[in-house]
Design a protein around this motif. Structure first.
Motif, PDB file in Angstrom:
ATOM      1  N   VAL A 196      83.784 209.429  36.168  1.00 40.34           N
ATOM      2  CA  VAL A 196      84.821 208.470  36.540  1.00 40.34           C
ATOM      3  C   VAL A 196      84.511 207.891  37.918  1.00 40.34           C
ATOM      4  O   VAL A 196      84.234 208.630  38.873  1.00 40.34           O
ATOM      5  CB  VAL A 196      86.218 209.128  36.551  1.00 40.34           C
ATOM      6  CG1 VAL A 196      87.285 208.093  36.900  1.00 40.34           C
ATOM      7  CG2 VAL A 196      86.509 209.757  35.198  1.00 40.34           C
ATOM      8  N   TYR A 197      84.553 206.570  38.001  1.00 37.55           N
ATOM      9  CA  TYR A 197      84.286 205.845  39.249  1.00 37.55           C
ATOM     10  C   TYR A 197      85.537 205.063  39.633  1.00 37.55           C
ATOM     11  O   TYR A 197      86.287 204.589  38.775  1.00 37.55           O
ATOM     12  CB  TYR A 197      83.120 204.877  39.065  1.00 37.55           C
ATOM     13  CG  TYR A 197      81.792 205.547  38.813  1.00 37.55           C
ATOM     14  CD1 TYR A 197      80.858 205.706  39.834  1.00 37.55           C
ATOM     15  CD2 TYR A 197      81.470 206.023  37.543  1.00 37.55           C
ATOM     16  CE1 TYR A 197      79.641 206.325  39.607  1.00 37.55           C
ATOM     17  CE2 TYR A 197      80.250 206.643  37.296  1.00 37.55           C
ATOM     18  CZ  TYR A 197      79.341 206.791  38.337  1.00 37.55           C
ATOM     19  OH  TYR A 197      78.131 207.411  38.105  1.00 37.55           O
ATOM     20  N   SER A 198      85.730 204.870  40.928  1.00 36.02           N
ATOM     21  CA  SER A 198      86.943 204.196  41.382  1.00 36.02           C
ATOM     22  C   SER A 198      86.687 203.413  42.661  1.00 36.02           C
ATOM     23  O   SER A 198      85.751 203.697  43.411  1.00 36.02           O
ATOM     24  CB  SER A 198      88.052 205.236  41.619  1.00 36.02           C
ATOM     25  OG  SER A 198      89.255 204.622  42.012  1.00 36.02           O
ATOM     26  N   ALA A 199      87.562 202.424  42.899  1.00 42.06           N
ATOM     27  CA  ALA A 199      87.574 201.632  44.134  1.00 42.06           C
ATOM     28  C   ALA A 199      86.320 200.790  44.312  1.00 42.06           C
ATOM     29  O   ALA A 199      85.825 200.626  45.422  1.00 42.06           O
ATOM     30  CB  ALA A 199      87.804 202.525  45.359  1.00 42.06           C
ATOM     31  N   GLY A 200      85.811 200.242  43.214  1.00 44.47           N
ATOM     32  CA  GLY A 200      84.702 199.307  43.298  1.00 44.47           C
ATOM     33  C   GLY A 200      85.161 197.901  42.974  1.00 44.47           C
ATOM     34  O   GLY A 200      86.307 197.669  42.594  1.00 44.47           O
ATOM     35  N   GLY A 201      84.252 196.944  43.117  1.00 46.53           N
ATOM     36  CA  GLY A 201      84.586 195.565  42.759  1.00 46.53           C
ATOM     37  C   GLY A 201      83.670 194.570  43.426  1.00 46.53           C
ATOM     38  O   GLY A 201      83.114 194.828  44.502  1.00 46.53           O
ATOM     39  N   LEU A 202      83.501 193.423  42.790  1.00 44.69           N
ATOM     40  CA  LEU A 202      82.702 192.332  43.338  1.00 44.69           C
ATOM     41  C   LEU A 202      83.616 191.360  44.085  1.00 44.69           C
ATOM     42  O   LEU A 202      84.804 191.591  44.227  1.00 44.69           O
ATOM     43  CB  LEU A 202      81.955 191.619  42.207  1.00 44.69           C
ATOM     44  CG  LEU A 202      80.998 192.482  41.381  1.00 44.69           C
ATOM     45  CD1 LEU A 202      80.331 191.652  40.292  1.00 44.69           C
ATOM     46  CD2 LEU A 202      79.936 193.122  42.278  1.00 44.69           C
ATOM     47  N   GLY A 203      83.043 190.252  44.561  1.00 45.26           N
ATOM     48  CA  GLY A 203      83.810 189.285  45.328  1.00 45.26           C
ATOM     49  C   GLY A 203      83.662 189.540  46.816  1.00 45.26           C
ATOM     50  O   GLY A 203      82.644 190.069  47.286  1.00 45.26           O
ATOM     51  N   ASN A 204      84.683 189.175  47.585  1.00 42.44           N
ATOM     52  CA  ASN A 204      84.661 189.467  49.023  1.00 42.44           C
ATOM     53  C   ASN A 204      84.665 190.977  49.245  1.00 42.44           C
ATOM     54  O   ASN A 204      85.330 191.710  48.528  1.00 42.44           O
ATOM     55  CB  ASN A 204      85.882 188.844  49.707  1.00 42.44           C
ATOM     56  CG  ASN A 204      85.810 187.329  49.745  1.00 42.44           C
ATOM     57  OD1 ASN A 204      84.745 186.753  49.947  1.00 42.44           O
ATOM     58  ND2 ASN A 204      86.948 186.678  49.531  1.00 42.44           N
ATOM     59  N   ASN A 205      83.929 191.427  50.246  1.00 40.86           N
ATOM     60  CA  ASN A 205      83.830 192.851  50.560  1.00 40.86           C
ATOM     61  C   ASN A 205      83.448 193.666  49.319  1.00 40.86           C
ATOM     62  O   ASN A 205      84.129 194.618  48.938  1.00 40.86           O
ATOM     63  CB  ASN A 205      85.166 193.366  51.123  1.00 40.86           C
ATOM     64  CG  ASN A 205      85.058 194.769  51.689  1.00 40.86           C
ATOM     65  OD1 ASN A 205      84.168 195.067  52.478  1.00 40.86           O
ATOM     66  ND2 ASN A 205      85.963 195.645  51.281  1.00 40.86           N
TER      67      ASN A 205
END
Length: 520
Positions: A196-205
């Protein structure tokens, strides 16, 4: 927890009709309407004269009945533009006030929900598009993705949600759904469990996700979803919209390790609460193959994929830019209506797959989709809807892709000399430009002292699990120069006699060398 009956959302529709009528009468500003309509999965388009509607397709699954319903709506309301999105949903565009309200309501009768399709809500749950039929997958994650999607609908009206909450499931290290860098991602393992992975994302920062747990039993996934919500409620910056995304907690808590500790703390609270979140009876569904069997007919088209069910095929259909011709979609729906067990699956790279086909059925449907089909790897490139439609879009990403496709075709480059590129019209990364081999993000550039339309070039991103890489920014190009840059790059690769990936590995810095002539 019992899934919400789609009919229950009908009680919210009168408010949408009222606000939409006010907007089209000019009594409500576009930004004010946007803040309201996102809950319903609808936004006004850039010019403020038409609306789009986002149809949630949990796990990217579009059963035959829903395909036929969408075709019926296209015909009834004369829809001229639609889009397969990178979040595995279907958008209908250029809708007037009557159409957007009526399709939204009729969709609920067909089991299609639009609620939470935009705004500060859990978005469409994502899943490996060929889950359950793909050879080599670790296990079929789709039943768990669907269960997660049902559960997340209970959070549509929850307090203190992130600005978006994107959850994905992957069934192999190909990581097509970017499960390792979503707000919450479940990556399948060979042993039949999830990391399980969490608190990721593309875009700014942009941030890759934090691995918050290993070897999680699939039946326990809802505990992790609730823990995600509680973690954001406690530590998320929901007062600042610019930072109201889960990935900012990696910084605000001090480090990825501190974030993991915070997540585990909330997970313990959820487990100790006594709430019954354990899934039941899904193990059998995750191992069940299609009951349909092949009939010994064979199809060998280049876009055919042999399923793990003997004698059955999936067909890949990639309309350029993920923008299918509505007439072709309707023709396909008519043909699918007569085929047992057939289903449409949406992929995060704007491809659709038609699955559970015998060889003869695949051949028949292929004659339809070839009317609206990418003919090379490069033509399967990914683009967001772009600034001609999107309110927050900066550049016309679809227009750029069309120009590039035409120029590359004109140059006669061999297939494979250019990769699939990823184009986003703005920093939001709906086109996933940051993890493509080549990515472009809308920007401005000075040409002869004047600001003109441009795109920032990103190089050598990678989505594959354990190899995840954010592409590095190489500089900015004028939009008009990008097709010529791609032709020059393709020619350099073609002269080597190699495909793009081989050439790129052998020539570190090769892309930058070609790009240098076009960067501003």
């Amino acid at each position: 927890m019992k899934p919400i009956d789609p009919q229950e959302w009908k009680q919210d529709l009168p408010a949408f009709r009222e606000k939409t009528a006010a907007f089209y009468k000019g009594e409500l500003k576009k930004n004010d309407y946007k803040g309201f309509s996102g809950l319903y999965g609808s936004y006004a388009q850039k010019d403020g004269k038409a609306s789009m509607l986002r149809l949630r397709m949990t796990a990217g699954v579009v059963p035959r009945e829903k395909v036929c319903f969408i075709a019926k709506m296209i015909r009834e309301y004369q829809v001229k533009r639609m889009h397969f999105t990178t979040c595995q949903s279907i958008q209908l565009h250029d809708l007037n006030e009557t159409a957007v309200c009526e399709i939204m309501e009729k969709a609920l009768d067909a089991g299609i929900v639009t609620m939470g399709g935009g705004g500060d809500f859990p978005r469409n749950i994502m899943c490996s598009p060929l889950a359950g039929v793909e050879k080599g997958e670790y296990f079929n994650v789709q039943p768990y993705a669907k269960a997660a999607g049902d559960y997340l609908m209970h959070f549509i009206k929850a307090e203190k949600m992130p600005r978006k909450l994107k959850v994905g499931f992957s069934s192999s290290p190909a990581n097509l759904t970017h499960a390792t860098y979503r707000d919450l991602g479940f990556a399948a393992r060979e042993d039949g469990k999830f990391d399980v992975y969490s608190a990721g994302g593309l875009g700014n920062n942009p941030r890759f996700g934090v691995k918050v747990a290993e070897a999680v039993e699939p039946d326990d996934i809802l505990f992790y979803i609730r823990a995600m919500w509680l973690t954001f409620r406690t530590y998320g910056n929901y007062e600042n919209r610019g930072k109201a995304r889960t990935r900012y907690m990696q910084e605000s808590l001090g480090s990825p390790e501190k974030y993991k500790e915070a997540f585990q703390e909330k997970l313990k609270e959820v487990c100790a609460s006594g709430e019954d979140l354990k899934l039941k009876d899904l193990k059998e569904a995750s191992t069940e193959n299609s009951r349909k069997t092949g009939d010994e007919t064979v199809f060998t088209g280049s876009n055919a994929i042999e399923q793990k069910q003997e004698g059955l095929y999936a067909l890949a259909w990639h309309p350029i830019g993920g923008m299918p011709d509505p007439a072709v979609f309707c023709e396909l729906a008519d043909a699918m209506e007569e085929i047992e067990g057939v289903e449409l699956r949406l992929a995060p790279y704007e491809t659709a797959y038609i699955i559970n086909l015998t060889g003869a059925e695949a051949e028949r449907l292929n004659t339809i989709i070839q009317k609206d089909m990418a003919q090379s790897l490069f033509e399967t490139s990914v683009s967001c809807i772009g600034a001609s439609v999107c309110q927050v879009g900066l550049r016309d990403s679809q227009g750029l892709l069309r120009a590039c496709v035409e120029r590359v075709k004109e140059a006669g480059l061999p297939d494979g000399t250019l990769p699939q590129i990823h184009i986003s019209g703005c920093p939001s990364s709906c086109g996933t430009h940051q993890t493509g081999a080549l990515g472009f993000r809308g920007a401005s550039v000075k040409v002869d002292g004047k600001l003109e339309s441009g795109f920032v070039l990103y190089i050598n991103g990678c989505e594959r699990q354990e190899e995840e890489t954010m592409g590095h920014e190489a500089g900015t190009m004028a939009e008009a120069d990008i097709p010529e840059f791609l032709v020059a790059l393709g020619k350099a690769v073609a002269e080597s006699g190699e495909d793009f990936n081989t050439w790129n590995e052998k020539h570190p810095g090769g892309i930058e060398a070609v790009a240098a002539l076009y960067l501003r």
